[in-house]
Design an enzyme around this catalytic site. Structure first.
Site, PDB file in Angstrom:
ATOM      1  N   GLU A  76       0.866  -1.186   0.000  1.00 32.95           N
ATOM      2  CA  GLU A  76       0.000   0.000   0.000  1.00 32.95           C
ATOM      3  C   GLU A  76       0.902   1.236   0.000  1.00 32.95           C
ATOM      4  O   GLU A  76       1.998   1.216   0.566  1.00 32.95           O
ATOM      5  CB  GLU A  76      -0.926  -0.031   1.239  1.00 32.95           C
ATOM      6  CG  GLU A  76      -1.818   1.171   1.469  1.00 32.95           C
ATOM      7  CD  GLU A  76      -2.701   1.546   0.276  1.00 32.95           C
ATOM      8  OE1 GLU A  76      -3.483   0.718  -0.204  1.00 32.95           O
ATOM      9  OE2 GLU A  76      -2.569   2.700  -0.191  1.00 32.95           O
ATOM     10  N   ASP A 125      -7.136   0.986  -8.636  1.00 36.90           N
ATOM     11  CA  ASP A 125      -7.560   2.215  -9.321  1.00 36.90           C
ATOM     12  C   ASP A 125      -7.804   1.872 -10.800  1.00 36.90           C
ATOM     13  O   ASP A 125      -6.921   1.310 -11.451  1.00 36.90           O
ATOM     14  CB  ASP A 125      -6.474   3.294  -9.187  1.00 36.90           C
ATOM     15  CG  ASP A 125      -6.264   3.689  -7.725  1.00 36.90           C
ATOM     16  OD1 ASP A 125      -7.224   3.535  -6.932  1.00 36.90           O
ATOM     17  OD2 ASP A 125      -5.162   4.137  -7.374  1.00 36.90           O
ATOM     18  N   LYS A 129      -9.770   6.599 -18.247  1.00 37.55           N
ATOM     19  CA  LYS A 129      -9.618   7.302 -19.542  1.00 37.55           C
ATOM     20  C   LYS A 129      -8.557   6.616 -20.402  1.00 37.55           C
ATOM     21  O   LYS A 129      -7.574   6.091 -19.868  1.00 37.55           O
ATOM     22  CB  LYS A 129      -9.226   8.756 -19.294  1.00 37.55           C
ATOM     23  CG  LYS A 129     -10.317   9.524 -18.579  1.00 37.55           C
ATOM     24  CD  LYS A 129      -9.969  10.970 -18.389  1.00 37.55           C
ATOM     25  CE  LYS A 129     -11.103  11.659 -17.641  1.00 37.55           C
ATOM     26  NZ  LYS A 129     -10.653  12.795 -16.847  1.00 37.55           N
ATOM     27  N   THR A 200     -13.624  -6.437   1.261  1.00 39.93           N
ATOM     28  CA  THR A 200     -12.694  -5.311   1.395  1.00 39.93           C
ATOM     29  C   THR A 200     -13.507  -4.063   1.760  1.00 39.93           C
ATOM     30  O   THR A 200     -14.742  -4.080   1.678  1.00 39.93           O
ATOM     31  CB  THR A 200     -11.933  -5.051   0.083  1.00 39.93           C
ATOM     32  OG1 THR A 200     -12.780  -4.331  -0.811  1.00 39.93           O
ATOM     33  CG2 THR A 200     -11.473  -6.331  -0.583  1.00 39.93           C
TER      34      THR A 200
HETATM   35  C1  LIG Z   1      -9.541   1.725  -4.750  1.00 43.72           C
HETATM   36  S1  LIG Z   1      -8.472   1.428  -3.411  1.00 43.72           S
HETATM   37  C2  LIG Z   1      -8.890  -0.249  -2.927  1.00 43.72           C
HETATM   38  C3  LIG Z   1      -8.409  -0.579  -1.539  1.00 43.72           C
HETATM   39  C4  LIG Z   1      -8.739  -2.019  -1.074  1.00 43.72           C
HETATM   40  N1  LIG Z   1      -8.065  -3.003  -1.899  1.00 43.72           N
HETATM   41  C5  LIG Z   1     -10.217  -2.260  -1.078  1.00 43.72           C
HETATM   42  O1  LIG Z   1     -10.681  -3.023  -1.936  1.00 43.72           O
HETATM   43  O2  LIG Z   1     -10.926  -1.701  -0.241  1.00 43.72           O
HETATM   44  C6  LIG Z   1      -6.916   1.199  -4.222  1.00 43.72           C
HETATM   45  C7  LIG Z   1      -5.769   1.162  -3.240  1.00 43.72           C
HETATM   46  O3  LIG Z   1      -4.564   0.891  -3.929  1.00 43.72           O
HETATM   47  C8  LIG Z   1      -3.542   1.753  -3.454  1.00 43.72           C
HETATM   48  N2  LIG Z   1      -2.589   1.893  -4.567  1.00 43.72           N
HETATM   49  C9  LIG Z   1      -2.763   2.619  -5.700  1.00 43.72           C
HETATM   50  N3  LIG Z   1      -1.715   2.452  -6.533  1.00 43.72           N
HETATM   51  C10 LIG Z   1      -0.864   1.588  -5.901  1.00 43.72           C
HETATM   52  C11 LIG Z   1       0.392   1.026  -6.253  1.00 43.72           C
HETATM   53  N4  LIG Z   1       0.973   1.315  -7.401  1.00 43.72           N
HETATM   54  N5  LIG Z   1       0.987   0.177  -5.366  1.00 43.72           N
HETATM   55  C12 LIG Z   1       0.396  -0.113  -4.177  1.00 43.72           C
HETATM   56  N6  LIG Z   1      -0.810   0.392  -3.799  1.00 43.72           N
HETATM   57  C13 LIG Z   1      -1.427   1.236  -4.652  1.00 43.72           C
HETATM   58  C14 LIG Z   1      -4.258   3.034  -3.101  1.00 43.72           C
HETATM   59  O4  LIG Z   1      -3.541   3.819  -2.181  1.00 43.72           O
HETATM   60  C15 LIG Z   1      -5.558   2.488  -2.527  1.00 43.72           C
HETATM   61  O5  LIG Z   1      -5.499   2.250  -1.138  1.00 43.72           O
END
Ligand SMILES: C[S@@+](CC[C@H](N)C(=O)[O-])C[C@H]1O[C@@H](n2cnc3c(N)ncnc32)[C@H](O)[C@@H]1O
Length: 222
Positions: A76, A125, A129, A200
């Site tokens: 994270e 994420d 786009k 989650t």
């Molecule tokens: C949409 S949230 C989903 C969080 C969790 N997996 C859930 O389902 O509730 C995406 C998470 O991925 C983390 N994140 C984004 N890009 C990342 C990366 N390149 N490496 C590690 N974590 C990342 C963000 O900080 C965020 O907490």
């Protein structure tokens, strides 16, 4: 006398940057800093499973409680989510979970070839786009890295609320040819696979809005 540049407000006012120092028994910052703890943890008994982009740790906590004999590592980037997750793991007295403040894309600098039993990516994420698609995690480079890191018949699990990302990722998995998709659902919570599902944080939100969750499980081909 020249003064040092001030930290941006965001950082100065972020109490989690300070608190994260109190959780160094649970949070790794680099493979070098993690040192012996990383080596011991990886070589320990039981399956080794990862959750990439683990957020505030609800999924990891449920998995670690359900499978005390397995070991879990969450990757994270955000300080607050890491600290909140670490607090939860302490409260539940979990010894079989670690967190890495690290990018999911850098997995190969953390783990050796053939060491992982399973990797979960939950609600990454979506970068919706066209010009953002290069930022999506589940592209060919990641799938090739995973192929090296997974054990024989190692597993990759993916779930998301984002239909277009799901279908794009499925195309990536099929195109690379390294994996066999053995579970596939466009509505996880109304499918037989929900029995082995752990929620989650984001999933809880989408469920409360009545939205479907897309799920797949793929196995590394022999
Ligand atoms: C949409 S949230 C989903 C969080 C969790 N997996 C859930 O389902 O509730 C995406 C998470 O991925 C983390 N994140 C984004 N890009 C990342 C990366 N390149 N490496 C590690 N974590 C990342 C963000 O900080 C965020 O907490």
């Amino acid at each position: 006398m020249t003064s040092r540049p001030a930290l941006p407000n965001l950082k100065r006012n972020n109490p989690y940057i300070l608190e994260i120092q109190n959780h160094q028994d649970q949070i790794w910052f680099s493979p070098e800093q993690a040192g012996a703890d990383l080596a011991d943890f990886v070589s320990g008994p039981g399956a080794l499973r990862l959750d990439l982009g683990c957020g505030a740790g609800n999924f990891l906590r449920s998995c670690a409680l359900a499978e005390p004999q397995a070991r879990f590592v969450g990757f994270e980037l955000r300080y607050k989510r890491l600290v909140v997750a670490a607090r939860k793991f302490k409260k539940s007295q979990l010894q079989n979970v670690r967190l890495a403040k690290a990018r999911a894309e850098d997995l190969t600098s953390w783990f050796a070839q053939g060491t992982l039993d399973r990797v979960h990516v939950n609600f990454p994420d979506p970068w919706p786009k066209a010009r953002q698609q290069k930022h999506r995690l589940l592209g060919q480079r990641f799938l090739a890295d995973l192929k090296v890191l997974l054990k024989k018949e190692g597993e990759f699990w993916f779930k998301t609320d984002h239909k277009e990302y799901f279908e794009w990722a499925l195309g990536q998995i099929e195109a690379c040819g390294f994996y066999e998709v053995v579970e596939l659902s466009w509505d996880l919570h109304h499918s037989p696979y929900q029995e082995h599902n752990q929620l989650t944080e984001f999933e809880g939100l989408f469920l409360s809005q009545g939205l479907p969750v897309y799920h797949l499980k793929a196995i590394l081909k022999a």
